[in-house]
Design a protein around this motif. Sequence first.
Motif, PDB file in Angstrom:
ATOM      1  N   THR A 262       0.819  -1.409   0.080  1.00 40.16           N
ATOM      2  CA  THR A 262      -0.141   0.031   0.131  1.00 40.16           C
ATOM      3  C   THR A 262       0.606   1.338   0.057  1.00 40.16           C
ATOM      4  O   THR A 262       0.304   2.322   0.076  1.00 40.16           O
ATOM      5  CB  THR A 262      -1.041   0.140   1.361  1.00 40.16           C
ATOM      6  N   GLN A 263       2.225   1.213  -0.143  1.00 36.40           N
ATOM      7  CA  GLN A 263       2.858   2.352  -0.160  1.00 36.40           C
ATOM      8  C   GLN A 263       2.895   3.402  -1.021  1.00 36.40           C
ATOM      9  O   GLN A 263       2.925   4.783  -0.731  1.00 36.40           O
ATOM     10  CB  GLN A 263       4.436   1.881  -0.375  1.00 36.40           C
ATOM     11  N   LYS A 264       2.148   3.089  -2.321  1.00 36.85           N
ATOM     12  CA  LYS A 264       1.980   4.420  -3.316  1.00 36.85           C
ATOM     13  C   LYS A 264       0.620   5.197  -2.873  1.00 36.85           C
ATOM     14  O   LYS A 264       0.578   6.034  -3.190  1.00 36.85           O
ATOM     15  CB  LYS A 264       1.690   3.666  -4.470  1.00 36.85           C
ATOM     16  N   PHE A 265      -0.152   4.711  -1.763  1.00 36.19           N
ATOM     17  CA  PHE A 265      -1.033   5.571  -1.196  1.00 36.19           C
ATOM     18  C   PHE A 265      -0.627   6.370   0.175  1.00 36.19           C
ATOM     19  O   PHE A 265      -0.975   7.477   0.141  1.00 36.19           O
ATOM     20  CB  PHE A 265      -2.355   4.623  -0.749  1.00 36.19           C
ATOM     21  N   TRP A 266      -0.050   5.691   0.859  1.00 30.93           N
ATOM     22  CA  TRP A 266       0.347   6.329   2.131  1.00 30.93           C
ATOM     23  C   TRP A 266       1.653   7.184   2.211  1.00 30.93           C
ATOM     24  O   TRP A 266       1.900   8.212   2.975  1.00 30.93           O
ATOM     25  CB  TRP A 266       0.288   5.642   3.315  1.00 30.93           C
ATOM     26  N   VAL A 267       2.951   6.772   1.144  1.00 36.45           N
ATOM     27  CA  VAL A 267       4.204   7.385   1.218  1.00 36.45           C
ATOM     28  C   VAL A 267       3.864   8.948   0.657  1.00 36.45           C
ATOM     29  O   VAL A 267       4.339   9.824   1.514  1.00 36.45           O
ATOM     30  CB  VAL A 267       5.092   6.631   0.228  1.00 36.45           C
ATOM     31  N   PRO A 268       3.096   9.277  -0.276  1.00 38.67           N
ATOM     32  CA  PRO A 268       3.131  10.742  -0.974  1.00 38.67           C
ATOM     33  C   PRO A 268       2.575  11.510   0.138  1.00 38.67           C
ATOM     34  O   PRO A 268       2.880  12.820   0.489  1.00 38.67           O
ATOM     35  CB  PRO A 268       2.425  10.642  -2.060  1.00 38.67           C
ATOM     36  N   LYS A 269       1.512  10.912   1.067  1.00 35.48           N
ATOM     37  CA  LYS A 269       0.916  11.902   2.398  1.00 35.48           C
ATOM     38  C   LYS A 269       1.844  12.064   3.024  1.00 35.48           C
ATOM     39  O   LYS A 269       1.865  13.193   3.675  1.00 35.48           O
ATOM     40  CB  LYS A 269      -0.470  11.162   2.676  1.00 35.48           C
ATOM     41  N   LEU A 270       2.590  11.036   3.420  1.00 29.94           N
ATOM     42  CA  LEU A 270       3.330  11.295   4.578  1.00 29.94           C
ATOM     43  C   LEU A 270       4.695  12.300   4.380  1.00 29.94           C
ATOM     44  O   LEU A 270       4.871  13.064   5.178  1.00 29.94           O
ATOM     45  CB  LEU A 270       4.210   9.918   5.050  1.00 29.94           C
ATOM     46  N   VAL A 271       4.982  12.194   2.897  1.00 34.69           N
ATOM     47  CA  VAL A 271       6.106  13.145   2.516  1.00 34.69           C
ATOM     48  C   VAL A 271       5.524  14.369   2.559  1.00 34.69           C
ATOM     49  O   VAL A 271       6.088  15.370   2.708  1.00 34.69           O
ATOM     50  CB  VAL A 271       6.934  12.738   1.062  1.00 34.69           C
ATOM     51  N   ASP A 272       4.346  14.840   2.095  1.00 29.63           N
ATOM     52  CA  ASP A 272       3.711  16.173   2.152  1.00 29.63           C
ATOM     53  C   ASP A 272       3.344  16.643   3.510  1.00 29.63           C
ATOM     54  O   ASP A 272       3.691  17.896   3.849  1.00 29.63           O
ATOM     55  CB  ASP A 272       2.322  16.032   1.513  1.00 29.63           C
ATOM     56  N   LYS A 273       3.062  15.805   4.415  1.00 28.03           N
ATOM     57  CA  LYS A 273       3.013  16.092   5.759  1.00 28.03           C
ATOM     58  C   LYS A 273       4.421  16.568   6.320  1.00 28.03           C
ATOM     59  O   LYS A 273       4.426  17.573   7.185  1.00 28.03           O
ATOM     60  CB  LYS A 273       2.400  14.949   6.565  1.00 28.03           C
TER      61      LYS A 273
END
Length: 176
Positions: free
Chosen positions: A18-29
């Motif tokens: 599931t990394q393609k869903f949660w990694v971009p959000k984490l990087v933005d945060k």
Amino acid sequence: LRIFLLILIIIGIFALITQKFWVPKLVDKILSTENTKTVILPEIQPNITLTDGRQCYTYSHEATLSEPYDITEFIDITIAGTKVTGTKQGTQKGPDMTNGYTGTISGTLEKNTIADIFSYTVEGSRGQEKEIYKTGKTGIEKLRYPLIEEKGILIPDTSKDFNILEYARVGCEASN
């Protein structure tokens, strides 16, 4: 212990899938919480544009070990369309000479480049030199190539490297 390791492996596999869903959000945060600075790029000044009318330029060079002459020049040109006419005068002071020179400039302007013939007199001797000037940020730049003689005129050897002599734009006062 085996159950704990099995749970960690299952969590790792789930995170990997599931990394393609949660990694971009984490990087933005993370990036939104960092103290970012706005980078302002310097404004790049364009080269001047040579226009019709009278324009004057000056150049000076203090003596160095590799170029042991003090040089001061003043150029007074008039541009009319593609035609360039004017005068140039200067002085040279060095180990074996102290003299002045004067002459006329006659040439053409094309794409902010002046190609002219400088007909001069130095210590009573007459000569001619083909010159090339391009526009710079605050004036014109002479492309100073090594010179070779061709049919009684000194011409730039454009197959060689050149130095740039920067001429600053100045007022065209009669006292110059």
